[in-house]
Design an enzyme around this catalytic site. Structure first.
Site, mmCIF file in Angstrom:
data_model
loop_
_atom_site.group_PDB
_atom_site.id
_atom_site.type_symbol
_atom_site.label_atom_id
_atom_site.label_comp_id
_atom_site.label_asym_id
_atom_site.label_seq_id
_atom_site.Cartn_x
_atom_site.Cartn_y
_atom_site.Cartn_z
ATOM 1 N N LYS A 162 0.833 -1.194 0.000
ATOM 2 C CA LYS A 162 0.000 0.000 0.000
ATOM 3 C C LYS A 162 0.870 1.247 0.000
ATOM 4 O O LYS A 162 1.994 1.148 0.492
ATOM 5 C CB LYS A 162 -0.964 0.031 1.192
ATOM 6 C CG LYS A 162 -0.390 -0.337 2.563
ATOM 7 C CD LYS A 162 0.788 0.383 3.125
ATOM 8 C CE LYS A 162 0.794 1.851 3.311
ATOM 9 N NZ LYS A 162 2.085 2.358 3.874
ATOM 10 N N TYR A 251 -4.363 4.034 6.581
ATOM 11 C CA TYR A 251 -4.917 3.094 7.573
ATOM 12 C C TYR A 251 -6.154 3.670 8.243
ATOM 13 O O TYR A 251 -7.111 2.948 8.509
ATOM 14 C CB TYR A 251 -3.867 2.749 8.634
ATOM 15 C CG TYR A 251 -2.789 1.853 8.122
ATOM 16 C CD1 TYR A 251 -3.039 0.506 7.873
ATOM 17 C CD2 TYR A 251 -1.520 2.341 7.855
ATOM 18 C CE1 TYR A 251 -2.055 -0.315 7.380
ATOM 19 C CE2 TYR A 251 -0.527 1.524 7.364
ATOM 20 C CZ TYR A 251 -0.801 0.191 7.132
ATOM 21 O OH TYR A 251 0.176 -0.621 6.630
HETATM 22 P P1 NDP Z 1 12.442 1.680 2.590
HETATM 23 O O1 NDP Z 1 12.922 3.027 2.214
HETATM 24 O O2 NDP Z 1 12.928 1.128 3.880
HETATM 25 O O3 NDP Z 1 12.872 0.633 1.455
HETATM 26 C C1 NDP Z 1 12.541 0.819 0.111
HETATM 27 C C2 NDP Z 1 13.473 -0.024 -0.743
HETATM 28 O O4 NDP Z 1 13.057 0.133 -2.084
HETATM 29 C C3 NDP Z 1 14.934 0.412 -0.704
HETATM 30 O O5 NDP Z 1 15.665 -0.205 0.326
HETATM 31 C C4 NDP Z 1 15.424 -0.020 -2.059
HETATM 32 O O6 NDP Z 1 15.736 -1.407 -2.008
HETATM 33 C C5 NDP Z 1 14.192 0.090 -2.935
HETATM 34 N N1 NDP Z 1 14.226 1.301 -3.782
HETATM 35 C C6 NDP Z 1 14.228 1.274 -5.135
HETATM 36 N N2 NDP Z 1 14.262 2.501 -5.629
HETATM 37 C C7 NDP Z 1 14.286 3.356 -4.581
HETATM 38 C C8 NDP Z 1 14.330 4.782 -4.491
HETATM 39 N N3 NDP Z 1 14.347 5.565 -5.575
HETATM 40 N N4 NDP Z 1 14.350 5.322 -3.262
HETATM 41 C C9 NDP Z 1 14.320 4.564 -2.165
HETATM 42 N N5 NDP Z 1 14.272 3.197 -2.202
HETATM 43 C C10 NDP Z 1 14.259 2.603 -3.409
HETATM 44 O O7 NDP Z 1 10.870 1.706 2.516
HETATM 45 P P2 NDP Z 1 9.828 0.758 3.268
HETATM 46 O O8 NDP Z 1 10.359 -0.630 3.255
HETATM 47 O O9 NDP Z 1 9.469 1.346 4.546
HETATM 48 O O10 NDP Z 1 8.544 0.876 2.315
HETATM 49 C C11 NDP Z 1 8.452 0.170 1.084
HETATM 50 C C12 NDP Z 1 6.984 -0.005 0.702
HETATM 51 O O11 NDP Z 1 6.329 -0.734 1.721
HETATM 52 C C13 NDP Z 1 6.198 1.296 0.536
HETATM 53 O O12 NDP Z 1 5.266 1.154 -0.485
HETATM 54 C C14 NDP Z 1 5.465 1.439 1.857
HETATM 55 O O13 NDP Z 1 4.274 2.176 1.735
HETATM 56 C C15 NDP Z 1 5.202 -0.011 2.189
HETATM 57 N N6 NDP Z 1 5.083 -0.230 3.624
HETATM 58 C C16 NDP Z 1 4.016 -0.948 4.077
HETATM 59 C C17 NDP Z 1 3.843 -1.168 5.416
HETATM 60 C C18 NDP Z 1 2.686 -1.960 5.891
HETATM 61 O O14 NDP Z 1 2.438 -1.963 7.095
HETATM 62 N N7 NDP Z 1 1.981 -2.671 5.012
HETATM 63 C C19 NDP Z 1 4.783 -0.622 6.396
HETATM 64 C C20 NDP Z 1 5.926 0.057 5.812
HETATM 65 C C21 NDP Z 1 6.042 0.253 4.474
HETATM 66 P P3 NDP Z 1 17.098 -1.985 -2.636
HETATM 67 O O15 NDP Z 1 18.228 -1.258 -1.950
HETATM 68 O O16 NDP Z 1 17.035 -3.423 -2.313
HETATM 69 O O17 NDP Z 1 17.032 -1.711 -4.105
#
Ligand code: NDP
Length: 408
Positions: A162, A251
């Site tokens: 989401k 949420y």
């Molecule tokens: P993070 O910033 O921690 O991680 C995002 C990852 O995406 C990065 O580590 C990277 O992985 C990859 N990535 C690719 N392109 C980019 C970019 N341009 N900028 C930043 N990161 C990039 O985010 P979250 O893990 O917190 O969130 C990811 C998704 O999960 C979002 O859509 C968020 O809304 C969702 N989410 C859902 C939750 C829930 O409760 N359902 C809770 C938290 C988040 P790599 O280095 O491996 O390429």
């Protein structure tokens, strides 16, 4: 029949009209000061607090669904990936990341073969990888749509975090791509698999607080004052849309819908974007909205990136109240019923929401069973968020169709 089905019935027909990009939706893009242009996938460092498994997971059970996890960030590494070990019919088959060193370390720890580790540039190659049944997209929100469309083109099913996407046009593009590929699409709304929220839906259905009159939700946190859009995608318009509403205000929006089991007929709203605060150069600091439902219930939703933390959902009916605080977190839920029935409600371990969500989608893929949180629900929520921004921008009440689209 699950709790979302009544509202879902209202929008599911229209969601098939994938060619429609309403003028209203286009006009509803958040009014923000500036953007940093087109979003692109790029690797990021290992997030804080990650504990990698000390031994690779057990071999998948026969019939288990193989997932390619796309984006090795905080939520993937600290929440979802460790929970695959608690599933019955889901396993990690592949990884996609822009950080080769992190990809190697995580792949080794999770026992993912070296030839099932992909960069973003290699993403299309997953088409030929028969170990992958489904793609789990855990990227910044502005990257969901393009990766979902590519995953469908590769013949894979898609579980997408989401918010589904940042515009309804992108949501419609994703749904159309899934239909073309004859593959399933689920939005990872974990709360629909969390015991307290499921019980709250059942209590409201049994009228445990009488007729619902008022819902109040707050999803609030404070973004570090040193944060800048270049390092924090959550305050970068191209990746995060308007900011807190898409991130966790969603949420509160969801709770208002599944607790009332209604769709709003009108919305008023206000946004706040302070001048001279680099955190909010591109996104809003706060978004408040008021939803009126056909029954007469009114919901007040508040979300902010510049407030001390809160995560609540309160429902007040004409004979009682339901207090959820915290309401929709990963764990630590507290719920209290007041009125004719009066008790604290504790329902065991909320973290079952993670494996249940995964196995729900795996079941849908293997058995063809209905999806509790389909793409049409993600689209509905993006329509509603577009209406919230339109109401705030115009300062007027926005009227809605029963499916959540703006009227007129
Ligand atoms: P993070 O910033 O921690 O991680 C995002 C990852 O995406 C990065 O580590 C990277 O992985 C990859 N990535 C690719 N392109 C980019 C970019 N341009 N900028 C930043 N990161 C990039 O985010 P979250 O893990 O917190 O969130 C990811 C998704 O999960 C979002 O859509 C968020 O809304 C969702 N989410 C859902 C939750 C829930 O409760 N359902 C809770 C938290 C988040 P790599 O280095 O491996 O390429």
């Amino acid at each position: 029949m699950d709790r979302t089905s009544i509202s879902r019935r209202c929008f599911i027909g229209q969601a098939r009209d994938t060619a429609v990009v309403t003028l209203a939706a286009a006009a509803a893009a958040p009014a923000v000061a500036q953007t940093s242009g087109k979003a692109a996938a790029r690797g990021r460092p290992m997030p804080d607090g990650v504990t990698l498994p000390s031994a690779p997971p057990r071999s998948p059970r026969p019939g288990s669904v193989g997932y390619a996890v796309v984006g090795l960030g905080d939520y993937a590494l600290n929440q979802m990936m460790p929970r695959f070990a608690r599933t019955e019919r889901s396993h990690i088959a592949a990884l996609v990341s822009g950080n080769p060193e992190k990809l190697r370390r995580v792949g080794d720890a999770y026992g993912v073969p070296a030839d099932a580790r992909y960069s973003y540039a290699q993403f299309d190659r997953i088409a030929a990888d028969r170990r992958i049944d489904a793609v789990y997209i855990v990227l910044p929100s502005g990257l969901h749509a393009d990766h979902a469309v590519s995953a469908f083109a590769a013949g894979k099913h898609v579980l997408c975090e989401k918010p589904m996407a940042l515009t309804s046009a992108d949501c419609e593009r994703m749904i159309a791509a899934g239909q073309r590929a004859n593959r399933r699409l689920m939005i990872a709304y974990r709360v629909h698999f969390e015991p307290h929220n499921i019980e709250a839906m059942a209590l409201m259905r049994r009228r445990a607080v009488g007729n619902i009159r008022a819902v109040r939700t707050e999803q609030l946190s404070r973004t570090d004052p040193s944060s800048r859009p270049a390092e924090n995608w959550r305050i970068d318009r191209a990746l995060a849309g308007g900011g807190p509403l898409e991130d966790f205000g969603i949420y509160g929006l969801q709770a208002a819908l599944y607790l009332t089991d209604e769709m709003p007929e009108s919305i008023t709203a206000a946004t706040y974007q302070p001048a001279n605060d680099p955190r909010f150069a591109q996104v809003f600091a706060s978004v408040a909205s008021q939803l009126r439902f056909p029954s007469g219930a009114i919901a007040q939703l508040m979300t902010s990136y510049d407030s001390s933390g809160s995560n609540i959902a309160h429902v007040r009916g004409d004979t009682g109240a339901l207090i959820m605080d915290p309401a929709t977190g990963y764990t630590g839920h507290r719920m209290r019923l007041e009125g004719r029935e009066r008790r604290d409600i504790a329902l065991g371990d909320p973290t079952v929401q993670f494996p249940r969500e995964l196995d729900h989608f795996s079941g849908a893929i293997r058995d063809g069973s209905p999806i509790r949180t389909p793409g049409e629900m993600g689209l509905r929520d993006v329509w509603l968020m577009e209406a919230i921004y339109a109401a705030a921008r115009t300062g007027t009440m926005v009227r809605l169709s029963p499916d959540g689209r703006m009227r007129g």
